[in-house]
Design a protein around this motif. Sequence first.
Motif, PDB file in Angstrom:
ATOM      1  N   PRO A  95      60.246  48.885  97.206  1.00  0.00           N
ATOM      2  CA  PRO A  95      59.896  49.488  98.388  1.00  0.00           C
ATOM      3  C   PRO A  95      58.315  48.949  98.820  1.00  0.00           C
ATOM      4  N   TYR A  96      57.830  48.080  97.716  1.00  0.00           N
ATOM      5  CA  TYR A  96      57.034  47.215  98.113  1.00  0.00           C
ATOM      6  C   TYR A  96      56.654  46.386  97.521  1.00  0.00           C
ATOM      7  N   PRO A  97      55.722  45.203  97.615  1.00  0.00           N
ATOM      8  CA  PRO A  97      55.826  43.761  96.998  1.00  0.00           C
ATOM      9  C   PRO A  97      54.980  44.638  95.054  1.00  0.00           C
ATOM     10  N   GLY A  98      56.143  43.305  94.378  1.00  0.00           N
ATOM     11  CA  GLY A  98      55.897  43.703  93.349  1.00  0.00           C
ATOM     12  C   GLY A  98      56.912  43.148  92.247  1.00  0.00           C
ATOM     13  N   LYS A  99      57.271  44.212  91.285  1.00  0.00           N
ATOM     14  CA  LYS A  99      58.224  43.577  90.373  1.00  0.00           C
ATOM     15  C   LYS A  99      59.076  45.009  89.970  1.00  0.00           C
ATOM     16  N   ILE A 100      60.191  44.654  89.783  1.00  0.00           N
ATOM     17  CA  ILE A 100      61.132  45.541  89.659  1.00  0.00           C
ATOM     18  C   ILE A 100      61.789  44.725  87.878  1.00  0.00           C
ATOM     19  N   LEU A 101      61.018  46.606  87.001  1.00  0.00           N
ATOM     20  CA  LEU A 101      60.973  46.142  85.210  1.00  0.00           C
ATOM     21  C   LEU A 101      62.963  46.691  84.610  1.00  0.00           C
ATOM     22  N   HIS A 160      59.809  50.269  88.942  1.00  0.00           N
ATOM     23  CA  HIS A 160      59.076  49.018  89.977  1.00  0.00           C
ATOM     24  C   HIS A 160      57.639  49.001  90.203  1.00  0.00           C
ATOM     25  N   ALA A 161      56.507  47.948  90.703  1.00  0.00           N
ATOM     26  CA  ALA A 161      55.398  48.354  90.093  1.00  0.00           C
ATOM     27  C   ALA A 161      54.716  47.327  91.291  1.00  0.00           C
ATOM     28  N   GLY A 162      53.886  47.849  91.807  1.00  0.00           N
ATOM     29  CA  GLY A 162      52.916  46.608  92.437  1.00  0.00           C
ATOM     30  C   GLY A 162      52.331  45.404  91.566  1.00  0.00           C
ATOM     31  N   GLY A 163      52.293  44.010  92.422  1.00  0.00           N
ATOM     32  CA  GLY A 163      51.707  43.157  91.459  1.00  0.00           C
ATOM     33  C   GLY A 163      52.436  42.777  90.139  1.00  0.00           C
ATOM     34  N   THR A 164      51.811  41.790  89.593  1.00  0.00           N
ATOM     35  CA  THR A 164      52.512  40.924  88.894  1.00  0.00           C
ATOM     36  C   THR A 164      52.085  41.881  87.503  1.00  0.00           C
ATOM     37  N   LEU A 165      53.470  41.836  86.410  1.00  0.00           N
ATOM     38  CA  LEU A 165      53.116  43.075  85.179  1.00  0.00           C
ATOM     39  C   LEU A 165      52.975  42.138  84.078  1.00  0.00           C
TER      40      LEU A 165
END
Length: 218
Positions: A95-101, A160-165
């Motif tokens: 739903p927003y810029p970031g990464k899917i883990l 998912h989470a915003g930014g770089t993981l």
Amino acid sequence: MNAHEIDYEIYGEEMQYVEIELDPQEAVVAEAGSFMMMDNDIKMSTIFGDGSNQDNSVLGKIFSAGKRMLTGESLFMTAFLNIGHRKKQVSFASPYPGKILPIDLSEMGGRFICQKDAFLCAAQGVSVGIEFSKRLGRGLFGGEGFVMQKLEGDGMAFVHAGGTLAKKTLAPGEVLKVDTGCIVGFTKDVDYDIEFIGGIRNSIFGGEGLFFAKLQGS
């Protein structure tokens, strides 16, 4: 507990989506609003809770849905079932810029704790519940509040989470201190607590708040 076995591919860089391949009669459940696209012969249905207990009593379904309300999510989730005779694909978008883990729960001891709004989708059979903070300090100052999401089972789940993981592996007794708002999730072998930063100047002028999140391997 046997979740459906699914194949997947993650596409994109900053605005990612995950494409899940379903064999006939395989299904995936997703957070409401995360759907992107799907092939023909995939049946979409709205369900109470997470779909892991759809054969249980009505009371059990209501309880499952009620647990989701405590995490701030909708009462309902969406299930996507392949009713065709060939492999089909369905995709879900962050739903927003970031990464899917991708999280393989069978490799995580069957349990993964994540922030309240991190869950995206999972193989049907994965339970999406709540994890209460047993310690007062963690609940009041932990950044994610008193309740976090708990993913249980033996299938694939996606958060998912915003930014770089950043992924960290903690040895037994090893401690990692993190900003309270920067935790995406952790396994059941990690002890999570809150630690006061200390020092008047640090607390007032440090700009980092009053508390660290303390993660310790066990």
